[in-house]
Design an enzyme around this catalytic site. Structure first.
Site: not given
Ligand code: ADQ
Length: 475
Positions: A157, A370
């Site tokens: 991921h 990311d």
């Molecule tokens: P993350 O590093 O967690 O995931 P991301 O892909 O941005 O990063 O996903 C974050 C998720 O958390 C989003 O769905 C977002 O809506 C949710 N989120 C964040 N803050 C929130 C809040 N305050 N309240 C509710 N929801 C919140 C890892 C990798 C990424 C990759 C994903 C999936 O680091 O690069 O995209 O896995 O593979």
């Protein structure tokens, strides 16, 4: 067809379609498990004094969840240690934060062996296994050592780092050698795939036969072969778009409309992680304010940042730094009825978040590195089609390979991000609509179902016998 066995560090709640949990993984895999009659296995998140390997099994709609407890020492050395203090920073290009301690490495090997041992009795010969993320890279090796011949795929991921950076990891060869016990390895982006291929050629005396799945090929090294591919993860796009126009979203839209009081909102939503570039983002926004006096009192940045991994010191430090930077910027620019940064450290439900996104003129997504970044896709999915906002996206997010119609920026350059904010706020509606239409088309086409289907199809087509994995066997 056999069952799908998903293995990841933590399991999600696949029946919770609102996906209240933080992190893209739970949402994505929930959809995959409902489709295939799956079992999802992982750590319960609990610790016990002595590891027993006792499975706790819960049957839900369309998926079985199986978990195991680990020991306190496992949490320290495997989870907080090797996974989050060694691999996470290194894979996000922060070798300055990467800790190399032998006990972490031992804990990582031990927990991967424990995972393999515990899941073994659940496996049937026709099952195909899908392992997720950096916590479990050597899991296929541990399963093979125990005689498992099933197809095993691995999806990373997070980014795979550039060859020279990866080589700073003690035992880097051993970790890559373990990758060759999978049948299929998937990356989020071509950038990650080519970094891995570069390592195989340059450090492991291996070869790549290109032309496989989505420009991935077959890698040969260590006397074995593994199929490689790029599988960019997506959203449960239609559900998220529907959520953006549901009741909870409407309530938040109204609440935000009142609180905007005619001002324009820039939004950031992230886990509170140093890879997300929050400090750089705040400083770029400060630069924008300093250079654009007419913007004062007319815009604000809403940054929602959910604390995570707070047992790890680097996370405590970034949190303290962000508190200080927001305090300083707000102190310098605020007026009695306006603050430039609204900084919120809590979690919102997905439908609430969708409503908030839909009111923002700019989605500011500027991670320093990311794997993909689902927030960029969520922001787009929540926009009103007739008057959409503008996505500003870091070129170092995997999502940038797919979302070319965003304003792509270098998150390390304050000037570039500040200019993009200015351009985004000034962008005429025609151009916003044109860019958004192209972005939303991609978000919908490359959704989580497409990701899952592409990976599963590739895994089912990958070689599955040990002889097929030998580099000497005919392709
Ligand atoms: P993350 O590093 O967690 O995931 P991301 O892909 O941005 O990063 O996903 C974050 C998720 O958390 C989003 O769905 C977002 O809506 C949710 N989120 C964040 N803050 C929130 C809040 N305050 N309240 C509710 N929801 C919140 C890892 C990798 C990424 C990759 C994903 C999936 O680091 O690069 O995209 O896995 O593979």
């Amino acid at each position: 067809m056999g069952r799908l066995i998903v293995i990841s560090n933590r399991v999600g709640q696949p029946d919770d379609t609102r996906g209240a949990s933080v992190g893209g993984l739970a949402m994505a895999l929930g959809a995959a498990l409902r489709e295939y009659n799956g079992i999802w296995f992982g750590w319960s998140g609990r610790t016990v004094e002595t590891f027993t390997g006792q499975l706790s099994v819960q049957r839900g709609q369309g998926a079985t969840i199986a978990t195991v407890d680990l020991e306190e020492q496992d949490r320290d050395e495997y989870y907080n240690g090797y996974a989050n203090r060694t691999l996470w920073p290194l894979f996000h290009y922060r070798i300055d934060l990467s800790a190399y301690e032998r006990s972490f490495n031992e804990g990582y090997a031990r927990v991967n062996a424990r995972f393999a041992q515990t899941v073994l009795p659940l496996l049937e010969p026709d099952d195909f296994i899908w392992v997720h993320d950096y916590h479990l890279i050597p899991l296929a090796r541990e399963l093979r050592r125990r005689g498992v011949k099933n197809r095993i795929g691995f999806f990373l991921h997070i980014p795979w780092p550039a060859r020279r950076l990866f080589a700073t990891l003690p035992l880097h060869r051993e970790l890559v050698e373990a990758v060759f016990d999978y049948d299929l390895v998937g990356f989020q982006s071509h950038d990650s795939l080519s970094a891995f291929e570069d390592y195989v050629r340059g450090e492991a005396e291996g070869e790549i036969d290109s032309g496989g799945i989505d420009s991935g090929g077959i890698a040969q090294a260590f006397g074995r072969r593994v199929r490689l591919g790029v599988f960019p993860i997506g959203l449960d796009a239609d559900a998220f778009m529907a959520a953006a126009w549901g009741e909870a979203a409407a309530a938040w839209r109204e609440r935000m409309r009142v609180s905007l009081a005619g001002r324009r909102m820039i939004i950031g939503v992230d886990r509170l992680d140093y890879s997300k570039g929050l400090e750089e983002r705040f400083l770029a926004y400060e630069e924008y304010l300093a250079n654009t006096p007419e913007a004062l009192e007319q815009v604000f940045l809403l940054q929602i940042a959910t604390p995570s991994r707070d047992e790890v010191e680097a996370y405590q430090e970034i949190r303290a730094r962000l508190d200080a930077v927001t305090g300083r910027i707000n102190g310098a620019f605020a007026t009695p009825d306006w603050v430039p940064i609204r900084y919120v450290n809590r979690t919102y439900r997905r439908d609430e978040l969708a409503g908030i996104y839909s009111m923002a003129a700019i989605g500011l997504v500027t991670p320093l590195r990311d794997g993909m970044n689902l927030v960029a896709k969520e922001y787009v999915a929540a926009q009103p089609p007739e008057d959409p906002g503008v996505l500003i996206l870091s070129r170092f997010a995997g999502a940038a390979e797919q979302m070319e119609e965003a304003l792509i920026v270098n998150p390390f350059s304050r000037e570039e991000v500040s200019d993009a904010i200015e351009a985004g706020l000034a962008m005429p509606r025609d151009e916003r609509v044109r860019r958004w239409e192209s972005l939303i088309e991609g978000v919908r086409r490359h959704d989580v179902a497409a990701w899952r289907d592409a990976f599963v199809e590739a895994l089912l087509a990958a070689p599955c016998s040990p002889a097929d994995r030998l580099a000497t066997a005919e392709p």
